[in-house]
Each structure stands twice: as structure tokens, then as C-alpha cells.
Design an enzyme around this catalytic site. Structure first.
Site, mmCIF file in Angstrom:
data_model
loop_
_atom_site.group_PDB
_atom_site.id
_atom_site.type_symbol
_atom_site.label_atom_id
_atom_site.label_comp_id
_atom_site.label_asym_id
_atom_site.label_seq_id
_atom_site.Cartn_x
_atom_site.Cartn_y
_atom_site.Cartn_z
ATOM 1 N N ASP A 16 30.944 -1.221 -18.966
ATOM 2 C CA ASP A 16 32.170 -0.544 -19.400
ATOM 3 C C ASP A 16 33.348 -1.431 -19.049
ATOM 4 O O ASP A 16 33.262 -2.294 -18.166
ATOM 5 C CB ASP A 16 32.306 0.817 -18.708
ATOM 6 C CG ASP A 16 33.451 1.665 -19.283
ATOM 7 O OD1 ASP A 16 33.941 1.345 -20.379
ATOM 8 O OD2 ASP A 16 33.853 2.638 -18.631
ATOM 9 N N SER A 17 34.459 -1.209 -19.741
ATOM 10 C CA SER A 17 35.670 -1.939 -19.398
ATOM 11 C C SER A 17 36.278 -1.413 -18.101
ATOM 12 O O SER A 17 37.086 -2.092 -17.469
ATOM 13 C CB SER A 17 36.695 -1.841 -20.533
ATOM 14 O OG SER A 17 37.000 -0.479 -20.785
ATOM 15 N N TYR A 48 40.854 -2.495 -22.802
ATOM 16 C CA TYR A 48 40.405 -3.311 -23.920
ATOM 17 C C TYR A 48 41.137 -2.947 -25.208
ATOM 18 O O TYR A 48 41.246 -3.766 -26.115
ATOM 19 C CB TYR A 48 38.905 -3.105 -24.145
ATOM 20 C CG TYR A 48 38.010 -3.956 -23.275
ATOM 21 C CD1 TYR A 48 38.492 -4.582 -22.120
ATOM 22 C CD2 TYR A 48 36.674 -4.139 -23.600
ATOM 23 C CE1 TYR A 48 37.673 -5.355 -21.332
ATOM 24 C CE2 TYR A 48 35.847 -4.926 -22.816
ATOM 25 C CZ TYR A 48 36.338 -5.532 -21.686
ATOM 26 O OH TYR A 48 35.514 -6.304 -20.907
ATOM 27 N N CYS A 80 31.104 1.936 -23.341
ATOM 28 C CA CYS A 80 32.522 1.736 -23.605
ATOM 29 C C CYS A 80 32.725 1.949 -25.097
ATOM 30 O O CYS A 80 32.118 1.237 -25.912
ATOM 31 C CB CYS A 80 32.943 0.324 -23.200
ATOM 32 S SG CYS A 80 34.616 -0.150 -23.674
ATOM 33 N N THR A 82 35.367 1.437 -26.986
ATOM 34 C CA THR A 82 36.069 0.336 -27.656
ATOM 35 C C THR A 82 35.121 -0.826 -27.915
ATOM 36 O O THR A 82 35.079 -1.381 -29.013
ATOM 37 C CB THR A 82 37.271 -0.118 -26.825
ATOM 38 O OG1 THR A 82 38.158 0.978 -26.626
ATOM 39 C CG2 THR A 82 38.023 -1.240 -27.522
ATOM 40 N N GLU A 157 41.647 10.666 -14.067
ATOM 41 C CA GLU A 157 41.720 9.717 -12.959
ATOM 42 C C GLU A 157 42.590 10.232 -11.817
ATOM 43 O O GLU A 157 42.414 9.824 -10.663
ATOM 44 C CB GLU A 157 42.196 8.358 -13.465
ATOM 45 C CG GLU A 157 41.190 7.725 -14.418
ATOM 46 C CD GLU A 157 41.516 6.306 -14.810
ATOM 47 O OE1 GLU A 157 42.546 5.773 -14.326
ATOM 48 O OE2 GLU A 157 40.750 5.716 -15.591
ATOM 49 N N CYS A 195 35.084 9.739 -25.606
ATOM 50 C CA CYS A 195 35.572 8.924 -24.490
ATOM 51 C C CYS A 195 34.712 9.256 -23.284
ATOM 52 O O CYS A 195 34.407 10.434 -23.037
ATOM 53 C CB CYS A 195 37.039 9.219 -24.206
ATOM 54 S SG CYS A 195 37.669 8.438 -22.685
ATOM 55 N N THR A 196 34.329 8.246 -22.527
ATOM 56 C CA THR A 196 33.419 8.478 -21.404
ATOM 57 C C THR A 196 34.088 9.201 -20.232
ATOM 58 O O THR A 196 33.390 9.660 -19.318
ATOM 59 C CB THR A 196 32.822 7.149 -20.906
ATOM 60 O OG1 THR A 196 33.874 6.223 -20.617
ATOM 61 C CG2 THR A 196 31.896 6.558 -21.959
ATOM 62 N N HIS A 197 35.402 9.338 -20.236
ATOM 63 C CA HIS A 197 36.074 10.163 -19.228
ATOM 64 C C HIS A 197 35.922 11.656 -19.523
ATOM 65 O O HIS A 197 35.953 12.485 -18.610
ATOM 66 C CB HIS A 197 37.578 9.855 -19.182
ATOM 67 C CG HIS A 197 37.944 8.611 -18.430
ATOM 68 N ND1 HIS A 197 37.522 7.365 -18.808
ATOM 69 C CD2 HIS A 197 38.728 8.422 -17.332
ATOM 70 C CE1 HIS A 197 38.023 6.460 -17.985
ATOM 71 N NE2 HIS A 197 38.751 7.074 -17.079
#
Length: 280
Positions: A16-17, A48, A80, A82, A157, A195-197
Site C-alpha cells: 500500500d502507499s 500517490y 492500494c 490508486t 486516521e 478505499c481501504t480506510h
């Protein structure tokens, strides 16, 4: 007569980025409880989404080659969105192992879940601008309407995954998306978390969607696809408690932040995060 050899557990590399892709690793661990995992977050060079396709491809290939050449990964998961959208072909050409992105599995899960053929996608601005989910869905006969939700990643986050402010932001985004769908005369019955979040926000998202709408977690979909692709290489599930997986985590910067936030995404301690330099 010799007994048949037992397949060794796979070594799975995850890239992942940043560290949101740890939600994909978490899903993989549940399906491969005895596997060896190497995860790298290219935290020195994120986001990214603001980079050119060529630069994203170079960064992603460097991380993929690190996982394969130095960590012995036999299978790669690009956790990721992107990089999955803009660099999957470059990664596949650069390494001699199977590579799986997160976008196609999410689209396939949406195809299996949707009855109307109309789906919604929420993602970061960079992923939405790539239209990768729309293209993947269209290839499967779906109509997809995408929406960027830029406030959700910083809220996750910040740790506000159950906060009323986050719930309200989600409601506003989804109300706007549903109004846009209605204006386009779509009848969506499925929402893809692109989105992985976002898996950390799934409980709030499920409370905000219309009754009966299916929510597709692309991290879970990617892990399911990995299980199908790796096939016989995993150990059979045991009846007792799951063995502890072997996990090594690497980051190109911000090791302390990775350790602090990573455990939240992985839902277990990430352990010592090793700093690596992949170049400029």
C-alpha cells in the site's frame, strides 16, 4: 509408499502507499491463518493520488520488487486503490508472481450482490478521478456512480471511527450520492467501499444507507479473490485456535505513526515496523 507432501503455507506480499491496506492484510490473515506475510507501506511518498501515472507505476513496482526479491513473496496483493487503478499492468510485468489488485474483486462482489445492476462507489478523489471502479463495473454489465469522500480518510486516521461528526459526514456524502443517482434515474442497491480506510467505518456506513442496500468491503472481496487464486497453497483450517501468523511490516517513513495507527487497521499489534529505503 511415501505420504503426500503437505503444501507449505504461502508467503504473501501486501503493498500500500500508506497503512490503510492493513485492512486487506487483516482480511487475508483470517483466510490464511498460518501464512507468512510481508507488508510494505510506502509512507515516504504518499499520497500517490497527486502523482503522475508513470511515477505511481515506478513507486509501486519498486515496492513489489522489494516484496518479491527481498521478502520472498510468492503472491502479491496490491492493497492500494490508486496503484490498483493505475499501475497493476506495470507491476504484473515487473515481477514473476501472481498479482491481485483490490478494484476488480470489489466490482465482482458488487455484480454478485446487485439485482438492479446499479451500484454506488465511494472512494478517495484520486480513485474516483481514475474511474477504475466505473470501468470494472461496466465490464461486468453494471452501471456505477462514483463519489469522492475526501473527509473520511483523515477522520479515520484521527480515530473518529464512531464519532457523531463522522456519522454526519457520511450521511451528507451518501445523501448527495443518492440524490445524484435519482437524478440519473438509477436504482442502486449496492454500495462499494472503494478505499481501504473505509472498512473501519462500515458500521456507520451501514446505518446510513437505505434499508436493504448491500455494502461491499473491497478488502474482504480482495481476500476472497486471493483465496481462490492461491487455492491449495493454504493450510486447512484447524478446529482449535488459529495459529499466530508470521507478519513483517515495513515502511519507507513515519515508522512511529505506522506503529500507532497500524494496530487500529490491523486489529492487532503490528509489532516492530522496519524502515526501508526504496529510493527517490
Amino acid at each position: 509408499m511415501s505420504s503426500p507432501s503437505i503444501p507449505s503455507p504461502p508467503t504473501i506480499g501486501v503493498f500500500d502507499s500508506g497503512f490503510g491496506g492493513l485492512t486487506v492484510l487483516r482480511a487475508l490473515i483470517r483466510r490464511f491463518p498460518s501464512a507468512r506475510f510481508a507488508f510494505i507501506g510506502d509512507t515516504a511518498r504518499l499520497p500517490y493520488g497527486s502523482k503522475s501515472r508513470r511515477t505511481i507505476a515506478r513507486y509501486a513496482v519498486e515496492s513489489a520488487q522489494f516484496l518479491v526479491r527481498e521478502q520472498g513473496a510468492e503472491f502479491l496483493v496490491i492493497a492500494c486503490n490508486t496503484a490498483s487503478a493505475l499501475a497493476l499492468d506495470a507491476i504484473e510485468s515487473a515481477v514473476p508472481v501472481q498479482v491481485l489488485g483490490v478494484i476488480e474483486p470489489g466490482a465482482m462482489a458488487a455484480r454478485a450482490a446487485s439485482r438492479s445492476g446499479d451500484v454506488l462507489v465511494i472512494a478517495t478523489d484520486a480513485t474516483v478521478k481514475s474511474h477504475a471502479y466505473a470501468a470494472a463495473c461496466q465490464a461486468l454489465g453494471l452501471r456505477a456512480l462514483e463519489k469522492a469522500c475526501p473527509l473520511l480518510v483523515p477522520l479515520v486516521e484521527e480515530g473518529w471511527i464512531r464519532h457523531p461528526v463522522t456519522a454526519e459526514v457520511i450521511r451528507i456524502y451518501l445523501d448527495e450520492l443518492l440524490a445524484d443517482a435519482s437524478a440519473k434515474q438509477l436504482t442502486p442497491d449496492t454500495l462499494v467501499l472503494g478505499c481501504t480506510h473505509y472498512p473501519l467505518l462500515r458500521p456507520l456506513i451501514e446505518q446510513a444507507v437505505p434499508e436493504g442496500m448491500r455494502v461491499i468491503d473491497s478488502a474482504e472481496s480482495a481476500a476472497d479473490a486471493a483465496l481462490r487464486m492461491i487455492n491449495g497453497r493454504m493450510l486447512s483450517p484447524s478446529s482449535g485456535p488459529d495459529p499466530e501468523p508470521l507478519i513483517r511490516c515495513f515502511a519507507t517513513d513515519s515508522v512511529d505513526k505506522f506503529q500507532r495507527l497500524g494496530s487500529r487497521f490491523l486489529d492487532r499489534p503490528v509489532g516492530d515496523v522496519e524502515l526501508v529505503d526504496l529510493g527517490g
